[in-house]
Design a protein around this motif. Structure first.
Motif, PDB file in Angstrom:
ATOM      1  N   VAL A 123      16.936  29.900  11.673  1.00 44.73           N
ATOM      2  CA  VAL A 123      16.983  29.155  10.411  1.00 44.73           C
ATOM      3  C   VAL A 123      16.965  27.654  10.674  1.00 44.73           C
ATOM      4  O   VAL A 123      16.200  26.901  10.078  1.00 44.73           O
ATOM      5  N   GLU A 124      17.807  27.210  11.593  1.00 45.96           N
ATOM      6  CA  GLU A 124      17.894  25.795  11.943  1.00 45.96           C
ATOM      7  C   GLU A 124      18.361  25.681  13.386  1.00 45.96           C
ATOM      8  O   GLU A 124      18.912  26.631  13.958  1.00 45.96           O
ATOM      9  N   TYR A 125      18.159  24.499  13.963  1.00 50.71           N
ATOM     10  CA  TYR A 125      18.626  24.277  15.336  1.00 50.71           C
ATOM     11  C   TYR A 125      18.862  22.790  15.556  1.00 50.71           C
ATOM     12  O   TYR A 125      18.331  21.930  14.851  1.00 50.71           O
ATOM     13  N   THR A 126      19.667  22.502  16.538  1.00 50.81           N
ATOM     14  CA  THR A 126      19.828  21.149  17.055  1.00 50.81           C
ATOM     15  C   THR A 126      20.216  21.279  18.515  1.00 50.81           C
ATOM     16  O   THR A 126      20.307  22.398  19.047  1.00 50.81           O
ATOM     17  N   SER A 127      20.462  20.166  19.183  1.00 49.93           N
ATOM     18  CA  SER A 127      20.688  20.224  20.633  1.00 49.93           C
ATOM     19  C   SER A 127      21.508  19.038  21.101  1.00 49.93           C
ATOM     20  O   SER A 127      21.711  18.074  20.360  1.00 49.93           O
ATOM     21  N   TYR A 128      21.964  19.129  22.336  1.00 47.81           N
ATOM     22  CA  TYR A 128      22.525  17.951  23.004  1.00 47.81           C
ATOM     23  C   TYR A 128      22.520  18.165  24.509  1.00 47.81           C
ATOM     24  O   TYR A 128      22.426  19.303  24.995  1.00 47.81           O
ATOM     25  N   ALA A 129      22.570  17.072  25.233  1.00 39.24           N
ATOM     26  CA  ALA A 129      22.604  17.124  26.694  1.00 39.24           C
ATOM     27  C   ALA A 129      24.062  17.143  27.137  1.00 39.24           C
ATOM     28  O   ALA A 129      24.778  16.155  26.982  1.00 39.24           O
ATOM     29  N   ASP A 130      24.497  18.274  27.671  1.00 38.14           N
ATOM     30  CA  ASP A 130      25.883  18.442  28.098  1.00 38.14           C
ATOM     31  C   ASP A 130      26.028  17.945  29.529  1.00 38.14           C
ATOM     32  O   ASP A 130      25.567  18.591  30.475  1.00 38.14           O
ATOM     33  N   THR A 131      26.656  16.796  29.698  1.00 38.34           N
ATOM     34  CA  THR A 131      26.862  16.239  31.038  1.00 38.34           C
ATOM     35  C   THR A 131      28.295  16.413  31.512  1.00 38.34           C
ATOM     36  O   THR A 131      28.676  15.860  32.545  1.00 38.34           O
ATOM     37  N   ALA A 132      29.076  17.186  30.773  1.00 41.43           N
ATOM     38  CA  ALA A 132      30.443  17.477  31.222  1.00 41.43           C
ATOM     39  C   ALA A 132      30.431  18.476  32.360  1.00 41.43           C
ATOM     40  O   ALA A 132      31.380  18.561  33.141  1.00 41.43           O
ATOM     41  N   THR A 133      29.352  19.265  32.447  1.00 41.31           N
ATOM     42  CA  THR A 133      29.203  20.200  33.556  1.00 41.31           C
ATOM     43  C   THR A 133      28.432  19.515  34.676  1.00 41.31           C
ATOM     44  O   THR A 133      27.714  18.538  34.456  1.00 41.31           O
TER      45      THR A 133
END
Length: 557
Positions: free
Chosen positions: A429-439
Motif C-alpha cells: 500500500v505504501e512504503y518509506t525507508s531509512y539508512a540504519d547506521t546504528a548497526t
C-alpha cells in the motif's frame, strides 16, 4: 606577510620549511582565486581546442569566460555518455581531451544502475598528489608532534575492470593507491602509516583488514592517530576488532599469522566518510577524541581542503582550491517561482555567504560545465576563496558507504519485489525507508504497509525474505558491490507495519503544519519521532537471506 601568519592557528609557525612552502602556496592560490580560475579555464580551453566536443560548439579557439559561458552548455552524465562510451570502446581520437585518456574512474554515482565512468588523464595524478601534500602542513598547525609516531589508517582497494577498448575502470582511490605516487612515495616523518603497502593493496577485504589491524595493534604504542577514508570504514574496523580480537592477540603473542591470510605479497611482508550519520557512534567508541576531516574530493575532481581540520564534524567547511579545476555554481532553489528566469551560474569568487549552490565543474580531463550533483552552502571565505559546507547529494535518498540510491531506484526495487506477493493476493500500500547506521555495518530499512485480500493467507516469512533479496538484486551495482565484495553494507531489512500506519504518519505531518492537499509520503525518513512512530507499529521484520549477485559491469535489473 610572514609565513607563520598565513593561517590562524593556536600553535604558531609551520612545523618545517616544507610546510611553510605548502602554506604559502595555499595563501597565494586563495588570495588570487579569481585570476587563478581565469587562467585555469584558459589553459583547459587552449589545450583542448581541437577536441571533437569543443569544436562542435564553434568555440573557435576562444579561451575567455564570456565565450565559454555563451557557447558551452551545462551537461549531465547522460549528455556525455555517448562520448564516454566511444572512448571506452577504444576510440583514441581527441573526443573530450587532447591528452590521451589513461583510465576511467568509477563514480559512486550511477547511471541506469551502473557506475558512471569518469575519464581521466595521467597528469591528474600530479594534481591529486598536490592536494594531498597540503593536508599535513595544515594539520601540523593544530596538532604538535605528529612526526613522533605513526598513523593507523585503514585504506583499501576495490575491484577494477577493463572496458571493451582495454582501459582500466576503477575507483579513484584504488587508482591512487596503485600508482607510483603512492607506492613509491618518499618518506615523510609526518605521514608514516602502520599498514604496509602490501596489506593496503591486497584485493581480499578480510585479509587486507586483518593484516592492517594486526600491524596497527603490533605498533600500538607508536600510533598517534587512527583513520579511514569514510567514517563508515572506521566503524567497520572497530567491529572487525570486536569480532577478531582473540585471533589477533594470539598472532601477536605467538608471532604467527591467521591461516585465513594467504595472499603471498602479505606473507612476504608480515613475517618481519556523507558520513555525518556515523558521528554519534564514533563519539561512543572514541571517548570524545577529536575527529579531523581534511579534504573534499570525488571521482570527477579533487576540490579542496579543510583549513581547520580540528573543527567539529558538524562545522566542517572546505576551502575550494582554485587551481584544481574551473568551478561554477548553480544557485539551488528547492522550488523556483513559476515563470522565473533560468538561474545563471556564478563564478567561484562571486558566491554569497549563506546561500546554497550546486557544484558545476570544468576539468583538464574533458568534463565541461558538468553537474557534479553536490549541494554546498557558503559559510565564509579564506582570502578570496569561498569556504563551503557539504549539504547533501542531489536526489540521493539512501547511503551507507559509497552507495547512493535515489527515489527512482528505490521505487523500481519495491515494485519488483512486490510482484512476489501477487500469488498471495497481497500488495504494498505504501512504503518509506531509512539508512540504519546504528548497526555495523549499516543497512537499508524499508517499511512496508501491506494490503491482503485474505489476511490469514498472506505471504510467509520466507516469501518476505525473498522480497528483501529481490530488492537488493534490483539496486545499483555500487550497492551490490558494497554488500558482496566489500562487506560494508548489511542485509536489507523489510519492516512490515500494521494497517493504517501511513495514515498516522500523514496525521503527524499535518499536526506539524503540512498541507493535507500537498502531503506526499516521504520515501526516506530520518526525523527521530517519525522513525519511532514507524517502529512502534512494526508487526514483523525480515532480512535478505543471502547476498545479491554482483560482478563488475553486470546489470541485474
Amino acid at each position: 606577510m610572514a609565513v607563520d601568519s598565513i593561517l590562524s592557528s593556536p600553535l604558531g609557525p609551520p612545523a618545517c620549511e616544507k610546510d611553510a612552502k605548502a602554506l604559502q602556496f595555499i595563501e597565494e592560490m586563495t588570495r588570487n582565486a579569481d585570476s587563478v580560475q581565469e587562467n585555469v579555464l584558459a589553459q583547459i580551453l587552449r589545450r583542448n581546442a581541437d577536441t571533437e566536443y569543443l569544436k562542435s560548439f564553434n568555440l573557435d579557439g576562444a579561451t575567455d569566460r564570456e565565450s565559454f559561458k555563451s557557447k558551452i552548455p551545462m551537461v549531465t552524465y547522460e549528455d556525455l555518455r555517448p562520448f564516454i562510451q566511444r572512448i571506452a570502446d577504444g576510440d583514441r581520437s581527441p573526443i573530450l581531451s587532447s591528452h590521451p585518456v589513461s583510465e576511467f574512474l568509477t563514480s559512486s554515482g550511477t547511471s541506469a544502475g551502473e557506475r558512471k565512468l569518469m575519464p581521466t588523464i595521467k597528469e591528474e595524478l600530479d594534481r591529486r598528489q598536490l592536494l594531498y601534500s597540503l593536508l599535513m602542513p595544515v594539520m601540523n598547525l593544530y596538532v604538535n608532534g605528529l612526526d613522533k609516531g605513526k598513523g593507523l589508517y585503514f585504506l583499501f582497494i576495490k575491484s577494477e575492470t577493463k572496458t571493451p577498448g582495454g582501459l582500466l575502470a576503477r575507483p579513484v582511490l584504488t587508482s591512487y593507491y596503485k600508482s607510483d605516487h603512492f607506492k613509491t612515495r618518499p618518506h615523510d616523518p609526518y605521514n608514516v602509516y602502520t599498514s604496509p603497502n602490501e596489506a593496503i593493496l591486497c584485493p581480499d577485504s578480510f585479509q587486507s583488514m586483518y593484516t592492517q589491524m594486526l600491524c596497527g595493534l603490533y605498533d600500538r604504542h607508536q600510533v598517534l592517530r587512527v583513520g579511514a577514508v569514510f567514517a563508515s570504514g572506521l566503524l567497520r574496523a572497530i567491529r572487525f576488532l570486536q569480532l577478531n580480537w582473540r585471533q589477533l592477540a594470539d598472532d601477536i603473542r605467538a608471532g604467527s599469522l591467521n591461516p585465513k591470510v594467504t595472499d603471498p605479497d602479505i606473507l612476504s611482508f608480515i613475517v618481519t566518510g556523507a558520513m555525518a550519520q556515523y558521528i554519534p557512534t564514533l563519539d561512543y567508541y572514541s571517548g570524545g577524541l577529536p575527529k579531523a576531516c581534511t579534504m573534499y574530493a570525488s571521482s570527477e575532481c579533487y576540490f579542496g581542503l579543510n583549513l581547520n581540520p580540528m573543527s567539529k564534524p558538524s562545522e566542517v567547511s572546505y576551502t575550494i582550491m582554485p587551481n584544481m579545476a574551473y568551478f561554477e555554481f548553480l544557485p539551488h532553489e528547492a522550488a523556483p517561482a513559476a515563470g522565473a528566469q533560468p538561474l545563471q551560474l556564478v563564478d567561484l569568487a562571486d558566491v554569497e555567504v549563506g546561500k546554497e549552490y550546486e557544484l558545476v565543474i570544468t576539468t583538464y580531463a574533458g568534463l565541461y560545465r558538468y553537474h557534479v550533483g553536490d549541494i554546498l552552502r557558503v559559510t565564509g571565505f579564506h582570502n578570496a576563496a569561498p569556504q563551503f559546507q557539504f549539504v547533501r547529494r542531489k536526489n540521493v535518498l539512501l547511503s551507507i558507504d559509497s552507495d547512493k540510491t535515489d527515489e527512482a531506484e528505490l521505487q523500481a526495487a519495491v515494485e519488483s519485489a512486490s510482484r512476489l506477493l501477487k500469488g498471495y493476493d497481497t500488495s504494498v500500500v505504501e512504503y518509506t525507508s531509512y539508512a540504519d547506521t546504528a548497526t555495523i555495518p549499516g543497512h537499508y530499512v524499508v517499511y512496508w504497509e501491506l494490503l491482503a485480500r485474505e489476511p490469514t493467507a498472506g505471504p510467509t516469512g520466507e516469501v518476505m525474505e525473498r522480497c528483501c533479496l529481490e530488492m537488493e538484486e534490483c539496486l545499483n551495482s555500487v550497492y551490490r558491490q558494497c554488500r558482496v565484495a566489500d562487506g560494508s553494507i548489511g542485509a536489507l531489512e523489510i519492516r512490515v507495519v500494521r494497517n493504517g500506519t501511513f495514515e498516522e504518519l500523514m496525521d503527524y505531518a499535518i499536526s506539524r503544519g503540512a498541507s493535507i492537499n500537498q502531503y506526499k509520503v516521504p520515501r526516506c525518513v530520518s526525523f527521530t519521532p517519525i522513525t519511532e512512530l514507524l517502529d512502534s507499529r512494526v508487526v514483523s521484520t525480515h532480512f535478505s537471506p543471502s547476498l545479491p549477485h554482483w560482478a563488475p559491469d553486470r546489470r541485474r535489473c
